[in-house]
Motif scaffolding. Sequence first.
Motif, PDB file in Angstrom:
ATOM      1  N   ASP A 690      27.518  31.136  36.061  1.00 61.26           N
ATOM      2  CA  ASP A 690      28.712  31.975  36.157  1.00 61.26           C
ATOM      3  C   ASP A 690      29.029  32.556  34.786  1.00 61.26           C
ATOM      4  OD1 ASP A 690      28.992  31.354  38.835  1.00 61.26           O
ATOM      5  OD2 ASP A 690      30.264  29.619  38.429  1.00 61.26           O
ATOM      6  N   ILE A 691      29.274  33.847  34.767  1.00 59.07           N
ATOM      7  CA  ILE A 691      29.632  34.519  33.516  1.00 59.07           C
ATOM      8  C   ILE A 691      31.151  34.609  33.474  1.00 59.07           C
ATOM      9  CG2 ILE A 691      29.447  36.655  32.185  1.00 59.07           C
ATOM     10  CD1 ILE A 691      26.710  37.067  33.401  1.00 59.07           C
ATOM     11  N   LYS A 692      31.726  33.767  32.636  1.00 58.25           N
ATOM     12  CA  LYS A 692      33.179  33.678  32.539  1.00 58.25           C
ATOM     13  C   LYS A 692      33.606  33.866  31.098  1.00 58.25           C
ATOM     14  CE  LYS A 692      33.662  30.444  36.418  1.00 58.25           C
ATOM     15  NZ  LYS A 692      34.174  29.098  36.837  1.00 58.25           N
ATOM     16  N   ALA A 708      46.293  52.091  29.850  1.00 58.83           N
ATOM     17  CA  ALA A 708      46.047  51.345  28.618  1.00 58.83           C
ATOM     18  C   ALA A 708      44.960  50.299  28.834  1.00 58.83           C
ATOM     19  CB  ALA A 708      47.345  50.674  28.171  1.00 58.83           C
ATOM     20  N   PRO A 709      44.216  49.954  27.770  1.00 58.81           N
ATOM     21  CA  PRO A 709      43.202  48.890  27.878  1.00 58.81           C
ATOM     22  C   PRO A 709      43.854  47.555  28.256  1.00 58.81           C
ATOM     23  CG  PRO A 709      42.917  50.157  25.854  1.00 58.81           C
ATOM     24  CD  PRO A 709      44.247  50.557  26.428  1.00 58.81           C
ATOM     25  N   ALA A 710      43.030  46.640  28.731  1.00 57.18           N
ATOM     26  CA  ALA A 710      43.552  45.337  29.140  1.00 57.18           C
ATOM     27  C   ALA A 710      42.522  44.261  28.869  1.00 57.18           C
ATOM     28  CB  ALA A 710      43.928  45.358  30.614  1.00 57.18           C
ATOM     29  N   LYS A 711      42.988  43.017  28.742  1.00 60.19           N
ATOM     30  CA  LYS A 711      42.113  41.863  28.642  1.00 60.19           C
ATOM     31  C   LYS A 711      42.301  41.006  29.887  1.00 60.19           C
ATOM     32  CE  LYS A 711      41.801  41.547  23.613  1.00 60.19           C
ATOM     33  NZ  LYS A 711      42.017  40.691  22.403  1.00 60.19           N
ATOM     34  N   LEU A 712      41.195  40.558  30.442  1.00 56.91           N
ATOM     35  CA  LEU A 712      41.232  39.798  31.682  1.00 56.91           C
ATOM     36  C   LEU A 712      40.541  38.457  31.485  1.00 56.91           C
ATOM     37  CD1 LEU A 712      40.119  42.612  34.173  1.00 56.91           C
ATOM     38  CD2 LEU A 712      42.462  41.941  33.641  1.00 56.91           C
ATOM     39  N   SER A 713      41.207  37.394  31.811  1.00 54.42           N
ATOM     40  CA  SER A 713      40.557  36.078  31.815  1.00 54.42           C
ATOM     41  C   SER A 713      39.906  35.811  33.165  1.00 54.42           C
ATOM     42  CB  SER A 713      41.583  34.986  31.496  1.00 54.42           C
ATOM     43  OG  SER A 713      42.629  34.993  32.458  1.00 54.42           O
ATOM     44  N   GLN A 714      40.301  36.593  34.176  1.00 57.38           N
ATOM     45  CA  GLN A 714      39.726  36.476  35.514  1.00 57.38           C
ATOM     46  C   GLN A 714      39.636  37.874  36.122  1.00 57.38           C
ATOM     47  OE1 GLN A 714      41.773  33.743  38.029  1.00 57.38           O
ATOM     48  NE2 GLN A 714      40.420  34.050  39.785  1.00 57.38           N
ATOM     49  N   LEU A 715      38.517  38.184  36.736  1.00 61.19           N
ATOM     50  CA  LEU A 715      38.311  39.510  37.310  1.00 61.19           C
ATOM     51  C   LEU A 715      39.197  39.719  38.533  1.00 61.19           C
ATOM     52  CD1 LEU A 715      34.414  39.774  37.030  1.00 61.19           C
ATOM     53  CD2 LEU A 715      36.112  41.032  35.676  1.00 61.19           C
ATOM     54  N   LYS A 716      39.762  40.905  38.625  1.00 67.82           N
ATOM     55  CA  LYS A 716      40.588  41.277  39.763  1.00 67.82           C
ATOM     56  C   LYS A 716      40.677  42.788  39.805  1.00 67.82           C
ATOM     57  CE  LYS A 716      44.836  40.752  37.012  1.00 67.82           C
ATOM     58  NZ  LYS A 716      46.137  40.051  36.912  1.00 67.82           N
ATOM     59  N   SER A 717      41.205  43.330  40.884  1.00 64.46           N
ATOM     60  CA  SER A 717      41.344  44.771  41.021  1.00 64.46           C
ATOM     61  C   SER A 717      42.251  45.308  39.919  1.00 64.46           C
ATOM     62  CB  SER A 717      41.940  45.129  42.383  1.00 64.46           C
ATOM     63  OG  SER A 717      42.280  46.501  42.446  1.00 64.46           O
ATOM     64  N   TRP A 718      41.818  46.418  39.308  1.00 66.13           N
ATOM     65  CA  TRP A 718      42.659  46.968  38.246  1.00 66.13           C
ATOM     66  C   TRP A 718      43.983  47.524  38.773  1.00 66.13           C
ATOM     67  CZ3 TRP A 718      38.053  50.602  37.490  1.00 66.13           C
ATOM     68  CH2 TRP A 718      38.216  51.825  38.155  1.00 66.13           C
ATOM     69  N   THR A 719      44.076  47.707  40.090  1.00 62.71           N
ATOM     70  CA  THR A 719      45.349  48.170  40.642  1.00 62.71           C
ATOM     71  C   THR A 719      46.447  47.110  40.534  1.00 62.71           C
ATOM     72  OG1 THR A 719      44.739  47.434  42.867  1.00 62.71           O
ATOM     73  CG2 THR A 719      44.209  49.710  42.276  1.00 62.71           C
ATOM     74  N   GLU A 720      46.078  45.879  40.206  1.00 66.60           N
ATOM     75  CA  GLU A 720      47.053  44.806  40.052  1.00 66.60           C
ATOM     76  C   GLU A 720      47.615  44.715  38.645  1.00 66.60           C
ATOM     77  OE1 GLU A 720      45.730  41.022  41.560  1.00 66.60           O
ATOM     78  OE2 GLU A 720      44.334  41.973  42.963  1.00 66.60           O
ATOM     79  N   LEU A 844      35.389  43.251  40.828  1.00 62.40           N
ATOM     80  CA  LEU A 844      36.130  42.118  41.378  1.00 62.40           C
ATOM     81  C   LEU A 844      35.363  40.807  41.248  1.00 62.40           C
ATOM     82  CD1 LEU A 844      37.598  44.634  42.507  1.00 62.40           C
ATOM     83  CD2 LEU A 844      37.936  43.391  44.628  1.00 62.40           C
ATOM     84  N   GLY A 845      34.020  40.913  41.063  1.00 59.35           N
ATOM     85  CA  GLY A 845      33.199  39.748  40.842  1.00 59.35           C
ATOM     86  C   GLY A 845      33.116  38.831  42.055  1.00 59.35           C
ATOM     87  N   PRO A 846      32.769  37.535  41.814  1.00 61.43           N
ATOM     88  CA  PRO A 846      32.427  36.961  40.515  1.00 61.43           C
ATOM     89  C   PRO A 846      31.063  37.442  40.007  1.00 61.43           C
ATOM     90  CG  PRO A 846      31.991  35.370  42.238  1.00 61.43           C
ATOM     91  CD  PRO A 846      32.640  36.544  42.912  1.00 61.43           C
ATOM     92  N   VAL A 847      30.908  37.494  38.683  1.00 65.53           N
ATOM     93  CA  VAL A 847      29.659  37.914  38.058  1.00 65.53           C
ATOM     94  C   VAL A 847      28.869  36.672  37.682  1.00 65.53           C
ATOM     95  CG1 VAL A 847      28.616  39.180  36.146  1.00 65.53           C
ATOM     96  CG2 VAL A 847      30.734  40.010  37.199  1.00 65.53           C
ATOM     97  N   LYS A 848      27.584  36.667  38.019  1.00 65.08           N
ATOM     98  CA  LYS A 848      26.764  35.483  37.743  1.00 65.08           C
ATOM     99  C   LYS A 848      25.309  35.870  37.588  1.00 65.08           C
ATOM    100  CE  LYS A 848      27.157  34.689  42.707  1.00 65.08           C
ATOM    101  NZ  LYS A 848      27.821  33.868  43.740  1.00 65.08           N
TER     102      LYS A 848
END
Length: 851
Positions: A690-692, A708-720, A844-848
């Motif tokens: 898993d790529i986390k 604006a740019p964002a940092k995500l600790s968990q992948l999710k829809s950017w609409t959120e 949306l992942g997960p990426v692995k």
Amino acid sequence: MSVFKEKHYPIMRRIFLVLLLILAQFGNGNAQNLSTAKPWTYWWWMGSAVTKTDITAQLEYFSKSGLGGVHIIPIYGVKGYEKAAIPFLGVQWLEVMQHTVREGKRLGLGVDMTTGTGWPFGGPNVTQAMAAQGMTVVDGKPAVKPTGQKVKRAAPGGEGFVLDPFNANGMKQYLSRFDSAFAKSSDKPRSMYNDSYEAYGANWTDDFANQFQSRRKYDLLSKLALLNDSTGNPEAKLVKIDYHQTLAELLLERYAKPWTDWSRAHGFVTRYQAHGSPGNLLDLYEAADIPETESFGTSRFNIPGLRVDPDYSIDQFGTPNPLAMKFASSAANLSGKKLVSSETGTWLANHFKVSLSQIKPQIDELFTAGINHIFYHGTTYSPEKEDFPGWLFYASTNFGKSSHFSEHFPLLNQYVEWCQKLLQDSKQDNDVLVYFPIHDLWATKAKSGGGVHLLEVHHVERWLLDLPFGKLSERLWKEGYAFDFVSDLQLKKFTVDANGVLNSGNATYRTLLIPSATYFPEETMAELQRLAGGGAKIIFEGKLPATVTGNADHAQRQKVFSENLTQLSKLKNVRISSDLHGDLAANGVIREELSRKGLTFIRKRDSRGMALYFVANLGNAFKEGWVKIGNGELVRRDTPLRGQSLMHVREADGKYEVFLRLKPGESCFLQTSGDGSDIPFVKSRDQQLDIKGNWQLTFTDGRPYLPAPAKLSQLKSWTELSDSTTYFSGKAKYSIKFDVPAPVLKRENAVLDLGDVREIANVKLNGKDLGTAWHIPFQLYAGYALKAKGNVLEIEVTNLSANYMRLRDQQQPDWKKFYDINIVDITYKKFDAARWQPMPSGLLGPVKLLY
């Protein structure tokens, strides 16, 4: 006890086979072959308000995108462009059409056109006397009046009544307008086109009673009241069959064939959508040079992650069905036609919501049903100066320049071209010929009062799937048999060789299979007697037909029919089957394991006579495993756009099995190779990393502005992320750094699995371009680009345009300015994207990593 033995062959043999494939693909194709291998597109000219400059610009886009041609369909106009409208077939219209043909030649694009505007055939030169007529039975007498139907979605200069499809001279008079238009035309389209039969309520013509008398040998008017009978009266059913039979013959003789003959005489080939008509689809499709089916709506494939538009109504439209598609491909196979086309992507999902990942499985289904000449439905001519989204057609997927997937459109087209090159350069290899008992359909599905039953592609359950013929065909399809359909007329062209093989002159079959049927024509019985006498193997499913068709002198004819049927059933090569699998196997019919594994396939033969399979995984029952192909043949694998490889094999009881990996959503070709595997068996990628971590998200291009740019600790829809991202349509880049342990580095075939992608992802790993993931499964080979420490993964994702249109329809709904139906949603209600909820977007992942 089975004995398994692995075989290995030199790697140079694989290199040689790859070279052969390259030569086969690029060394022997002429321009015409290349243009038909590429997908084509419907091209609506709204109001024919077109200019040569914009025509050229759009054709250049089509060519650059990898299309092979366009199909011009003039339709209703655009508000504000009335003065720019060009009347159909006028001098100026012919000039822009000829310009299109000339520019197409320069760019390597073919051009087709409808023999009219909108649909169905009709227009200003269709007089009331030539117009479609409807008949109802009132007090036992025919009440005849014009249907009053006019051409649907007609363009300026194309308005008028719909043509009577059964009129003796109607087609000739209708085409006279085109005679004069093309008399001096030097640059003409490749093909004329006839859209699906939509002459609603048409069931009569001036001389119908006389034609019925001549053909059926009795007076219909004296029996007319029986058309209203719903009691199951045996004579009523016979009269209904005779009535439909007469309509079917007139439609073929007076409509389909005269149009085809006229087109050929003027140097055109023909594309014909026979479906929707009351005739025998097999005979009508065969009348054209290119039979054309239609894929309307969304199939319900059990592919994990495949999105289905929840607003699409199965009750209203039904779903695409490969058995309906096989009517077109069967007619082509029996008559030796190279091309079989399809109107593709009609109402696949709502406007601005269709992804490439939704399109591919629908095309794969068409390929397995024998289609090899895709026509996207479609693109709309739109002036280059028009703001986004430009001009759009009301009932289609937008494959044009303003589509959200236009940048990645060439990827789909490259895939289609690769597949169609192989499919067009091979011939059918079907074992079973299934008789289509249309007389049972006419007896059981006829509507009261002379109403006709239309054989449409939308609701096949109404005329196909609930009949014994349909149930049998579904069984054959699901259980791995390769088959075509045949009509009563088509049986007449068959001969039988010394081995009992049926030959149409263009296709061969091991067995003729007669579904459980009640009604049977005596002419068809005579054909069965002729074929069986020549040694043909004939199987009746469960029972023999009981009743001869035709109401005239029925008792005497029934006696002769029964006697002939008894004699036929006594022949040793004729069976009344209670064990279909066993009887088919006894006749040498192959039952492919592919279907029983949950895969869908078509089997063909290439120019060398070698087996060629296109295999699609349109479900979730199979991922990998050992499969016997054919009678245990050795095959190599061709994966479109990835290349060719030999497959690992094992031997079991003198037959070979190959190890096939094909995930849900994937497809490939399998070709007879005569060789085993030159590489050792590689175990499944049953481990994952898993790529986390922390993902950096940067919006790079799109509408209405860049969030604006964002940092995500968990992948999710950017609409959120924020209110602003709910309206964003465009591109955003995800980046992350990660390390990998040594076991991963040892697996060169490691795959990067992106999980759920909305909708297309361009991927780089450590600066190396891994490619673009545009369909399910969203996976790319990554092993060669990995390193132990500090891997940099960059994923640029493009979403749909639906979220932006939510805002556009609130602020600037002025783009909806079309006449006639204007623009509607998939429920045929007024289009209003402002009411939509945001569509999930991004990675949306997960990426692995799979290794």
